[in-house]
Design an enzyme around this catalytic site. Structure first.
Site, short mmCIF file in Angstrom:
data_model
loop_
_atom_site.label_atom_id
_atom_site.label_comp_id
_atom_site.label_asym_id
_atom_site.label_seq_id
_atom_site.Cartn_x
_atom_site.Cartn_y
_atom_site.Cartn_z
N GLU A 203 48.28 -140.36 59.13
CA GLU A 203 49.18 -139.59 58.27
C GLU A 203 48.70 -139.71 56.84
OE1 GLU A 203 52.35 -140.75 56.33
OE2 GLU A 203 52.50 -142.84 56.92
N HIS A 414 49.90 -134.66 58.67
CA HIS A 414 51.17 -135.10 58.10
C HIS A 414 51.05 -135.29 56.58
CE1 HIS A 414 54.95 -137.35 57.70
NE2 HIS A 414 55.23 -136.93 58.93
#
Lengths: 608, 969
Positions: A203, A414
């Site tokens: 992420e 993300h």
């Protein structure tokens, strides 16, 4: 060349709706199955039709892995498994399995009961879906099938959040989900061993941020609450039920204990109580302090924090109240806010981000007069504070994780595209590994160069090493007090048998009289390989000999004759010698053996 | 059924007994064998299977072997070793060889050759490793023999090529422990042996097995410890090992790098991938800093600890460790610390922070941001935020050590230390407070920092609060607001935790004396005086008011203008406090008043100190006397004792000496007085009174001698002799008195015998000191000893009496330092008029808080005594954990005493006091005695074993009002 393909269905250059497809060595894995907070139409769920147009999902996917219980990582799960239809295994950690259904149910209630949507998943579907879940422990290697195995690592972030390593043979991918590299009051820091995966999917929410120490923020928060309470004021802390709320509870609870404070702390009931129950149970997932002291007292058995009752809001004297929801847009927190807003002694602390249009956002941007429903004007005299407690890794943390895991390539998801760009550049610059950041629906292909373990019969190995050690050179080496260098490659004579893409060992009786080799495997399952002495340097003459067959030159220098593949590579030791690899399918057995014989005999010298 | 069960139980029981018998007989049989080796030999020959043999060996290993038979046993073992086929038995034999060669007094060089020979034909790797271990033991016993060492190292080098990691491990260990350290010697002994041990070990830094790599680094460290100067060339190799996959390798590598950085701090190393060069210590510092964010916490702790001892590092690198460039969305952001500083310097102190206050400012150049610094950047920021508290503590300690040597760094790390005051683990908080105190001479607290520090005053842990008070004692505060803030917070603390009174007062005392000019403008406000109106006089007993006064008076000491601001009652209160809390309130030069006590000019060195002179003069005067019979001399003694006692009261640093000598003189005086009466000539029954006086004197002298022996710290053996001598005299006196008062001779026999034995043991204990005691009681007594032993009790008594009278007065030499153990009960105060009520039959906990000074081993000796009005006494042993040690020679006892009693009709007072327990067995005399004579005498002198135990009360008793109520029915 073997490859790993990654396609984000959500969370590609975006935050929310995490859903990433990975195919690795013929296995297809789906990582996370989340919903998007920003949309209320079809876009809120990933487009599962991308996976198969009309086939069944179960046939295509080998497994689904959920990293943690936040809805943007698991919100679409019942829809995916029950409404689209998936019957394969779903993997998540024990705490996630426990807490996930509570949140899904809450989400369903809000969507169906409050907003009145139809064609949404039902409670039964959530239950059915959870039946398909297989819970895993930290660092437990789970064999999904004979080849695919997964392993969970601690990720911090929220209770039960995990990073997953997906491994097939020698190829592996690590997916981090959301993680936090700095510990907080109730959870530890993410940790991974040096597993050197081929690809790390991480992420990158805070790709361009380096955060300050948490202690200052904590201290400010505590000081503010303390001062207000000492003044006799009331403190309202709007929170979402899970995650940060527990951290703040622990923070206040320990502070109250340390400072011997008496003012009551309340927590609005409902969802939270159930969740707190699980926090009590999963002590092993929390940080060092809680783990070490739980024998005396479980930190989540709050001594000072009691359940809130609506009537308490009017009580005189100081108090601290945690109320849901976190953005002051509805519910209990808004009710209490209305009651207390008029007194300048009181204080509201917003511990997180507020979406535009909510009361929270308005007061944070400094608005002092709010128009409520019914044309009332609410004057806000109470103090408004903002305190951010985020549980994602910052840029330094991401780099630290990459340093720990030492991946061969990195893929960012993300996060926002612009921020990713920066981080990507940094990763490539500092670690000299390739970095990718595909958008949703875009497929990234990563080529891997896996080493294939080969079983070797002990007799053969011993004989070969004996040969080496008895050679005049090696005795010299021994005389000098040196060990034959184990890392140095040694020549070994033997035959390699490959069957169904799996190497098997061969008794030493099947030795090829003279020859040397490396091994390569070809994608098609049924084939046989044989190692050939490397005396041939030219190969265009093949075409002359095999006139009846279609002989093709491939760009990488190999030659195909029908389905037979001939590859020539330079010997790693001796550049003058070449190693030839001939492989063929069963259908072309006859041709294959003919060709091998031909090659062994030695091709007629080429004209060129 | 039950009966049946019972029967079965018995049956089984008897069975067990039978087996035991068999066992016993078997054991006996072996014990009667003439020699151990023979027994072992028989056993091993009997063994039919390897498992049997192993059993025998295991049994054998449990019993010790005498030095004489070690070699025989070793031969037997070796014989079996060659015969044995089973590897596990050989392994056990090898380990036994090692164990045996450890036997004290046995020189293992005779078995070395055999041990080396066994190595040649050994196939099993485990046994090989064990044999090498045995060789290591042999080698360490023969370290002073270089040729043996050389030979062993050669053997080890030969086996370095073994394929098993265990063998290579042991070889490296052996080389590390025995490898030649001095180069010159190595050359002399053998040319071939001059090979470089470091090179050999260094080659194994790249071994394929992590355990061997670790062993190689450890061996290198071992060589360093033994004094070999490691080569700088290892540095680059060690740096590579920092990136190893295994934590134990990394951990050892960090140590190695640290060692090298201490050896070659100033040499220059190139920075890879650039042309620059830096000092090695800086480079190493950067590398170790990097390890503070390692994946394994063991390595992190190691790295953080070592950072503290790298003081040669340049300040530029040092300051980087606290630096972490913040950014948000690629824009530079200031840390909260920087913001606080700015806020403070802009003059604005408290502002309600708004959202976006921390909004990022300028854009950051994306190219310039370096996310993974190779250098030291932010090492401590990471270390202090670590997940494991072990790492955090190590980081705080390192911070402390570095800040002590660098004032600028101390200033910088302040913010971080202050942050640590809010850590979730108490140990870390305490550690950081202590650290701050240690570096406090280098720093001045800003107001906002002070604010954070003071917030911790409300902590519920007493240790934390007291540590904080100590910190405040030595803190520099920059502004008068700061002082005010500190005072307000301390008063708040006082109301919340009244038990902290003493420590808060002490804290304010130092705070006042350090910052007189800052206190001055606050005085009118603090005393709430008004230019026109008289304000009400505050309550003198209010601890908060006393606290304020302590602050002001101590500031006034060095600020002569301050007393002008006082109102009348302040002067009165001053006089009162100067008397009641003299340790907190300094003497002041007040206008229009006589100085309370003229402070002697402090420039006088201790040598010219008149009080010290006085002490010595008065002692010399006394010691010039030989016999003390005359009346005038006794008066002189009396005066001297009085002088000394007064001196002790006035001069606290001489109190120990003065009291000690005064006690001694007192004993002497008592003895003389008891002896010199002419009344001894009169028949005993007529002069009961006289006898009572003499026996009382003897008793008192005995008590005083115990006090002298056990209550003073710093008593040396010279004094102990004198004390024991005095005690002996008292015992003689006792014997004389008893002889005169008892009828019949029978009991006297025993007493005389006992006394003579004591004289005997005295002689043995202090034989070395006897020459110094010419003409003393014991000297004369020993001359008469042969006569005494044979004569009758009545004669003995007579002789004793005359010797006692004729003996000379012994000089008591004074040691350098002498301190009397004192205890002061702070809590309970004994002032309360409210009885502590509790239901009879139940217990009530009484908090006891006392300070102990100059008590050695308080855990073992200090007891609490509770005396009830009915004469019942109770002695409580406090837990060892109840004692804290705040400074050298000082202890603090914080404990709870449980009281209980049957119901009383009205409240009554109980007494609580502290006792110092002693045991004459543990006395310094017996400790000094040579061990051998002690053990010999054990049987001969049983009475010296049952030493006299007793207690000395050494604190003022405190009265507590309690009231056990009858239980309600």
């Amino acid at each position: 060349m073997p490859e790993i393909k990654v396609t984000p269905l959500g969370a590609g250059q975006d935050v929310g709706r995490s859903c990433i497809l990975v195919s690795i060595a013929g296995k297809n894995v789906m990582l996370d199955c989340g919903m998007h907070m920003g949309y209320n139409d079809d876009r809120r769920f990933p487009d599962f039709s991308y996976i198969t147009q009309n086939g069944r999902l179960t046939d295509f996917l080998d497994c689904v892995i959920i990293s943690h219980f936040h809805l943007d990582h698991c919100g679409a799960l019942p829809y995916f498994s029950e409404m689209v239809g998936y019957d394969g295994p779903i993997y998540m950690t024990h705490p996630t399995k426990a807490i996930c259904p509570i949140l899904l149910e809450d989400y369903r209630k809000i969507t169906v009961d409050k907003k009145g949507e139809i064609n949404f998943f039902t409670s039964q579907m959530i239950k059915d879906c959870m039946k398909k879940v297989v819970a895993v422990h930290l660092h437990q290697t789970v064999q999904v099938d004979e080849e695919l195995e997964i392993k969970a690592y601690y990720a911090g972030h929220v209770l039960g959040a995990a990073m997953f390593q997906i491994k097939v043979g020698c190829e592996s991918v690590v997916y981090t989900g959301d993680y936090n590299m700095t510990p907080d009051r109730h959870l530890g820091a993410a940790w991974i061993d040096r597993c050197r995966p081929d690809l790390l999917i991480t992420e990158s929410t805070y790709a361009t941020t380096i955060r300050d120490s948490k202690r200052c923020r904590e201290r400010d928060f505590l000081k503010k609450v303390h001062e207000t309470v000492e003044r006799g004021g009331k403190v309202l802390i709007p929170v979402f039920a899970l995650g940060r709320a527990q951290e703040l509870c622990i923070l206040l609870e320990t502070f109250w204990e340390r400072m011997n404070l008496k003012a009551p702390i309340y927590f609005s009931t409902g969802l939270t109580e159930k969740a707190n129950h699980y926090y009590k149970l999963f002590i092993t997932w929390t940080n060092q302090k809680i783990r070490k002291t739980f024998v005396q007292r479980n930190m989540f058995e709050f001594k000072h924090i009691k359940a809130f009752d609506r009537a308490f809001a009017d009580n005189p004297g100081p108090m601290v109240v945690f109320a849901t929801p976190g953005m002051l847009h509805a519910g209990q927190s808004l009710q209490i806010f209305k009651k207390w807003a008029g007194n300048e002694k009181n204080m509201v602390i917003m511990p997180g981000y507020c979406v535009q249009g909510t009361v929270g956002h308005k007061i944070l941007s400094g608005q002092r007069k709010l128009e409520m429903e019914g044309r009332q004007i609410l004057e806000v005299k109470m103090q408004v504070e903002y305190m951010s407690f985020s549980a994602h890794a910052d840029a330094k943390g991401i780099m630290q994780l990459i340093r720990q895991a030492e991946p061969r390539s990195v893929l960012l998801v993300h996060g926002e595209a612009k921020k990713m760009e920066f981080l990507k550049q940094k990763i490539e610059q500092e670690f000299h590994v390739s970095c990718y950041m595909p958008a949703n629906g875009e497929t990234t292909t990563i080529f891997t160069n896996p080493s294939i373990p080969v079983d070797i019969s002990l007799g053969l190995l011993k004989r070969e090493t004996a040969l080496v050690t008895t050679s005049p050179f090696s005795s010299l080496a021994l005389g000098l007090g040196l060990l034959p260098d184990v890392k140095k490659p040694q020549l070994m004579h033997g035959t390699l048998m490959m069957k169904d893409n799996v190497s098997t060992k061969l008794p030493p009786a099947c030795l090829v009289p003279s020859g040397s080799g490396v091994q390569r495997a070809r994608g098609e399952p049924p084939f046989r390989g044989m190692l050939v002495p490397p005396r041939i340097t030219a190969s265009s003459s093949l075409a002359r000999v095999l006139k009846d067959y279609s002989v093709q030159h491939l760009p990488d220098g190999s030659i195909t004759v029908e389905s037979i593949l001939i590859q020539a590579t330079a010997h790693s030791e001796d550049q003058g010698t070449k190693v030839l690899l001939v492989s063929w399918t069963y259908q072309d057995e006859e041709l294959g053996s003919y060709l091998t014989a031909l090659l062994k005999k030695g091709l007629p010298p080429s004209s060129s | 059924m039950a009966a049946h069960l019972k029967k079965r139980v018995y049956e089984e029981f008897t069975k067990v007994v039978q087996q035991q018998h068999e066992d016993l007989s078997a054991k006996k049989l072996r014990l009667t064998k003439p020699s151990k080796s023979a027994a072992l030999h028989v056993d091993l020959c009997k063994a039919t299977s390897p498992a049997d043999a192993l059993q025998y060996l295991l049994q054998f290993a449990r019993k010790p072997v005498e030095v004489e038979s070690v070699e025989g046993v070793v031969r037997i073992l070796l014989e079996h070793y060659y015969k044995e086929n089973d590897a596990s038995v050989r392994l056990k034999i090898a380990s036994l060889l090692g164990l045996l060669s450890k036997t004290a007094g046995f020189s293992p060089d005779c078995i070395m050759d055999d041990a080396i020979n066994t190595l040649q034909n050994e196939k099993s790797h485990q046994v090989l490793a064990q044999l090498l271990d045995t060789l290591l033991v042999i080698g360490t016993k023969l370290t002073d023999n270089p040729s043996v060492r050389m030979r062993l190292v050669d053997v080890a080098c030969k086996h370095l090529t073994d394929s098993s990691h265990g063998v290579r491990n042991k070889c490296l260990q052996l080389i590390g422990c025995l490898g030649p350290v001095e180069k010159g010697v190595a050359k002399d002994v053998e040319n071939q042996a001059a090979k470089d041990v470091q090179k050999i070990i260094g080659d194994h830094f790249n071994d394929q097995d992590p355990r061997v790599r670790t062993a190689a680094i450890k061996a290198m460290l071992q060589l360093h410890e033994r004094g070999l100067k490691l080569q700088q060339a290892i540095y680059s190799q060690a740096c590579k090992l920092l990136a190893d996959d295994y934590e134990q390798v990394r951990s050892a590598a960090v140590q190695l790098i640290w060692v090298l950085s201490q050896l070659y701090p100033e040499s220059i190393v190139p920075i890879p991938s650039s042309n620059e060069e830096i000092r090695l210590v800086d480079d190493a510092f950067g590398k170790i800093c990097h390890m503070v964010s390692d994946g394994s916490w063991v390595v992190r702790v190691q790295a953080a600890k070592l950072l503290g001892s790298m003081q040669q590092v340049s300040s530029h690198f040092l300051e980087q460790t606290l630096d972490k460039k913040l950014m948000s969305d690629l824009r530079r952001k200031r840390t909260a610390h920087e913001r606080a500083k700015e806020l403070y310097s802009s003059g604005e102190f408290s502002s309600g922070r708004k959202w976006g206050d921390d909004a990022p400012k300028e854009e950051v150049d994306t190219g310039a941001v370096n996310l993974i610094e190779s250098g030291a950047c932010g090492a401590f920021v990471h270390g202090l935020e670590d997940e494991m508290y072990e790492v955090r503590i190590a980081a705080v300690e390192a911070l402390c050590m570095l800040a002590q040597s660098s004032p600028s760094f101390a200033e910088k790390c302040l913010d971080f230390l202050v942050d640590m005051f809010n850590d979730e683990i108490e140990e870390v908080r305490l550690q950081s407070i202590h650290t701050m105190r240690k570096i406090s001479h280098n720093i001045t607290l800003r107001e906002d920092q002070l604010d954070t520090v003071l917030a911790v005053l409300e902590d519920s842990s007493r240790d934390i609060r007291e540590a904080l008070h100590e910190l405040l004692c030595c803190t520099n505060v920059s502004t008068k607001e700061g002082i005010h803030l500190a005072l307000v917070e301390l008063l708040k603390n006082l109301t919340k935790y009244p038990t902290d009174r003493e420590s808060i007062w002490k804290c304010l005392k130092f705070l006042g004396s350090r910052h007189p000019t800052l206190v001055l403008p606050l005085v009118p406000e603090l005393l709430s005086t008004h230019p026109f109106f008289d304000t009400p006089e505050p309550d003198m007993d209010d601890p908060a008011y006393i606290a304020v006064l302590v602050l002001i008076f101590n500031a006034a000491k060095s600020c002569p203008t301050m007393p002008a601001l006082f109102s009348d009652h302040t002067f009165r209160h001053y006089a009162y406090l100067r008397d009641s809390l003299s340790h907190l309130v300094p003497p002041l030069r007040l206008p229009g008043r006589k100085l309370v006590s003229s402070p002697a000019s402090p420039s006088i060195t201790p040598h010219e100190d008149p009080s010290q002179q006085f002490l010595h003069q008065s002692l010399e005067r006394v010691y010039n006397l030989q016999h003390l019979d005359s009346q005038g001399i006794q008066e002189l003694l009396d005066f001297t004792i009085r002088d000394l006692q007064r001196l002790g009261e006035l001069q606290s640093e001489l109190a120990g000496m003065a009291d000690f000598t005064a006690t001694y003189l007192q004993c002497q005086l008592l003895l003389i007085k008891a002896l010199q009466e002419k009344l001894w000539n009169v028949a005993a029954p007529l002069y009961l009174k006289q006898n009572a006086l003499a026996s009382a004197a003897a008793k008192q002298i005995l008590e005083e001698t115990y006090k002298m022996e056990f209550m003073y710290s710093g008593v040396e053996s010279r004094q102990v002799v004198i004390i024991h001598h005095m005690r002996l005299q008292a015992k003689a006196l006792q014997l004389i008195v008893t002889a005169r008062t008892t009828r019949g001779v029978e009991p006297l026999f025993g007493m005389c015998e006992k006394f003579l034995q004591e004289v005997d043991s005295f002689q043995r204990c202090f034989i070395s000191e006897l020459p110094h005691m010419q003409g003393s009681f014991v000297d004369k007594l020993l001359d008469l000893m042969p006569r005494l032993v044979t004569s009758k009790p009545s004669e003995v008594v007579k002789i004793l009496q005359t010797t006692l009278r004729q003996s000379t007065f012994l000089h008591l030499p004074l040691p350098e330092q002498l301190h009397r153990a004192t205890a002061n009960i702070i809590e309970p105060t004994g002032e309360s008029d409210n009885p502590l009520r509790f239901t009879s039959g139940l217990v009530v906990a009484l908090d006891v808080d006392a300070t102990l000074e100059h008590v050695q081993d308080p855990q073992g000796t200090v007891k609490v005594q509770v005396l009830y009005p009915d004469g019942q006494a109770q002695i409580i042993h406090p837990k060892p954990a109840d004692f804290r040690n705040p400074g050298p020679g000082r202890h603090r006892l914080i404990t709870q005493v449980y009281l209980s009693h049957t119901a009383w009709t009205e409240p009554c007072q109980i007494e609580v006091r502290l006792l110092l327990a002693y045991n004459s067995n543990r006395s310094k005399a017996s400790a000094k005695m040579p061990k051998s004579t002690w053990s010999e005498n054990l049987e001969a002198l049983p009475q010296s074993e049952n030493g006299i135990e007793g207690t000395i009360p050494f604190s003022k008793p405190v009265k507590v009002y309690i009231m056990p109520k009858p239980a309600r029915r």
